[in-house]
Write a protein that holds these residues in place. Structure first.
Motif, short mmCIF file in Angstrom:
data_model
loop_
_atom_site.label_atom_id
_atom_site.label_comp_id
_atom_site.label_asym_id
_atom_site.label_seq_id
_atom_site.Cartn_x
_atom_site.Cartn_y
_atom_site.Cartn_z
N THR A 29 43.98 28.51 53.74
CA THR A 29 42.68 27.86 53.98
C THR A 29 41.67 28.89 54.45
N TRP A 30 42.12 29.79 55.31
CA TRP A 30 41.21 30.83 55.82
C TRP A 30 40.82 31.80 54.70
N VAL A 31 41.78 32.09 53.82
CA VAL A 31 41.49 32.99 52.69
C VAL A 31 40.45 32.33 51.79
N ARG A 32 40.63 31.05 51.52
CA ARG A 32 39.68 30.31 50.67
C ARG A 32 38.27 30.33 51.29
N ASP A 33 38.23 30.06 52.60
CA ASP A 33 36.95 30.02 53.32
C ASP A 33 36.24 31.38 53.20
N LEU A 34 36.99 32.46 53.39
CA LEU A 34 36.36 33.78 53.34
C LEU A 34 35.92 34.12 51.92
N SER A 35 36.75 33.73 50.95
CA SER A 35 36.38 33.97 49.55
C SER A 35 35.07 33.24 49.23
N ASP A 36 34.92 32.02 49.73
CA ASP A 36 33.68 31.26 49.49
C ASP A 36 32.47 31.98 50.11
N GLU A 50 40.44 33.87 62.63
CA GLU A 50 41.05 33.33 61.41
C GLU A 50 40.60 34.13 60.19
N ARG A 51 39.32 34.45 60.13
CA ARG A 51 38.83 35.22 58.98
C ARG A 51 39.37 36.65 58.99
N ILE A 52 39.52 37.19 60.18
CA ILE A 52 40.08 38.55 60.26
C ILE A 52 41.54 38.53 59.79
N ALA A 53 42.28 37.47 60.18
CA ALA A 53 43.67 37.35 59.71
C ALA A 53 43.71 37.23 58.18
N ALA A 54 42.77 36.46 57.62
CA ALA A 54 42.71 36.31 56.16
C ALA A 54 42.45 37.67 55.51
N ARG A 55 41.57 38.42 56.12
CA ARG A 55 41.23 39.73 55.58
C ARG A 55 42.46 40.66 55.62
N VAL A 237 46.80 44.37 35.97
CA VAL A 237 47.61 44.77 37.13
C VAL A 237 47.65 43.55 38.06
N ASP A 238 48.80 42.94 38.23
CA ASP A 238 48.90 41.75 39.07
C ASP A 238 49.05 42.13 40.54
N LEU A 239 48.67 41.21 41.41
CA LEU A 239 48.95 41.42 42.83
C LEU A 239 50.46 41.42 43.02
N PRO A 240 50.95 42.07 44.08
CA PRO A 240 52.40 42.07 44.28
C PRO A 240 52.90 40.64 44.55
N PRO A 241 54.16 40.35 44.18
CA PRO A 241 54.68 38.98 44.28
C PRO A 241 54.54 38.37 45.67
N TRP A 242 54.60 39.17 46.73
CA TRP A 242 54.52 38.57 48.06
C TRP A 242 53.13 38.01 48.37
N LEU A 243 52.12 38.33 47.53
CA LEU A 243 50.79 37.75 47.74
C LEU A 243 50.53 36.53 46.86
N HIS A 244 51.44 36.26 45.91
CA HIS A 244 51.19 35.15 44.98
C HIS A 244 51.09 33.80 45.69
N PRO A 245 52.01 33.47 46.62
CA PRO A 245 51.92 32.12 47.22
C PRO A 245 50.58 31.88 47.91
N VAL A 246 50.08 32.84 48.66
CA VAL A 246 48.81 32.61 49.36
C VAL A 246 47.66 32.55 48.37
N ALA A 247 47.69 33.40 47.34
CA ALA A 247 46.63 33.36 46.32
C ALA A 247 46.63 32.00 45.64
N ARG A 248 47.83 31.53 45.26
CA ARG A 248 47.94 30.24 44.57
C ARG A 248 47.42 29.12 45.47
N ALA A 249 47.84 29.13 46.73
CA ALA A 249 47.45 28.05 47.65
C ALA A 249 45.94 28.09 47.95
#
Ligand SMILES: C[S@@+](CC[C@H](N)C(=O)[O-])C[C@H]1O[C@@H](n2cnc3c(N)ncnc32)[C@H](O)[C@@H]1O
Length: 345
Positions: A29-36, A50-55, A237-249
């Protein structure tokens, strides 16, 4: 390039800094908010924990990969002492990390000395925690003459709100004033950011500044002719697999890496004859690529190859991605069976 060990490293930085770790249920949610915020260009961003953690847990590894790949085809610094790098607008260190990863990926084993600066000093502490302890990397507060200056995701914020022509002039002046072997600018692959960078590039070329990438020539940027075009890379070039779940969510992509870039040098250097500047167009029996580079009196040309003319010499044509540089011999509007296609980066 940025393997799963980085998740542990970044979690350790988060714990040491009192921030949420990467398993926090609200991270996406924080990643989405920062992306927006970034997409709306809502600058300056108000920095919350929260935004710093997302970053830290998402944007840092992603943006480090962008900077690292943006260095894939530029001349490496010569010499044998430490490579000195100034990261302007370093934030929490994604871009400095990207330079380290990119130069190491190119086989450069020299030690590196990094200077991080930012108008907003608070994130630099975190950057220090991210970067300290990397093998062969030393943090320095002031470098006299860095070999590389990097601005990554910074111009989108600089002079935000000023009229566009004044902003373009100011950015060109700022980049021109950098005395460095290489100046690397990476910007989001957004239409406005990329087109502004293209206009800055035109000003710099007119002032005699050598542009090493992405351009293949010094004519006015042809991607400024139509409002609907913007020059950017879209690398497979895809993001590494450990970032996929957060990107997807968070509803963000993990496939492909997109950004606009500009690389300036002190002196001209060899450049590819062409660069792919649009999504590849593959239809039945035919593969077309929009190439930036001099051909038949223009610098923007659709070139095709009929599938029936596919050969070993032109096999590289199939997999060319947006942003790839290439040479064609002979250079013609249609790649023939005998045409040699060489991908250069
Ligand atoms: C989106 S962050 C990018 C951080 C890092 N370079 C990256 O790629 O992740 C933009 C940073 O630029 C900084 N910034 C904005 N205007 C600046 C300026 N005129 N000079 C230096 N830094 C600036 C902001 O404080 C912010 O930390």
């Amino acid at each position: 390039m940025i393997d799963a060990i980085w998740r542990d490293r970044l979690d350790a930085v988060a714990l040491a800094s009192g921030l949420a770790t990467s398993d926090h249920p609200r991270l996406a949610t924080w990643v989405r908010d920062l992306s927006d915020q970034y997409n709306r260009a809502a600058f300056p961003v108000r920095w919350t924990p929260e935004r710093i953690a997302a970053r830290l847990h998402f944007f840092l590894p992603r943006d480090a990969m962008k900077v690292a790949t943006a260095l894939r085809d530029v001349p490496l610094p010569a010499g044998d002492g430490p490579v000195e790098v100034h990261d302007v607008g370093a934030g929490i260190g994604a871009s400095a990390l990207g330079v380290v990863l990119g130069l190491r990926a190119r086989g450069l084993s020299r030690p590196m000395r990094l200077q991080l600066s930012d108008t907003h000093a608070a994130p630099l502490d975190l950057a220090g925690r991210v970067l300290r302890g990397l093998p062969g990397v030393e943090l320095d507060t002031k470098l006299s003459r860095p070999e590389i200056v990097v601005y990554s995701n910074v111009l989108a914020e600089v002079d935000h709100g000023r009229p566009e022509p004044a902003r373009i002039e100011a950015h060109a002046r700022m980049l021109r004033a950098q005395a460095a072997g290489l100046v690397l600018v990476v910007e989001p692959a957004l239409r406005d950011c990329a087109r502004r960078l293209q206009a800055v590039r035109d000003r710099l070329v007119a002032a005699g500044v050598p542009v090493l990438a992405p351009c293949t020539h010094d004519a006015p940027c042809p991607m400024l002719r139509r409002d609907t075009d913007w020059c950017h890379d879209d690398l497979p070039v895809d993001l590494p697999p450990w970032l996929h779940p957060v990107a997807r969510a968070a509803g963000l992509r993990w496939q492909g890496l997109t950004y606009a870039r500009l690389v300036l040098g002190e002196a001209p250097a060899p450049r590819p004859a062409f660069r792919v500047v649009a999504p590849p167009r593959d239809s039945r029996g035919r593969k077309e690529r929009l190439l930036c580079g001099s051909l038949d009196g223009d610098v923007l040309t659709w070139v095709d190859r009929l599938d029936k003319h596919a050969s070993q010499q032109n096999g590289a044509w199939d997999d060319l991605a947006r942003g790839d540089g290439l040479d064609l011999s002979p250079a013609e509007r249609r790649v023939g069976r005998e045409t040699v296609v060489t991908r250069t980066g």
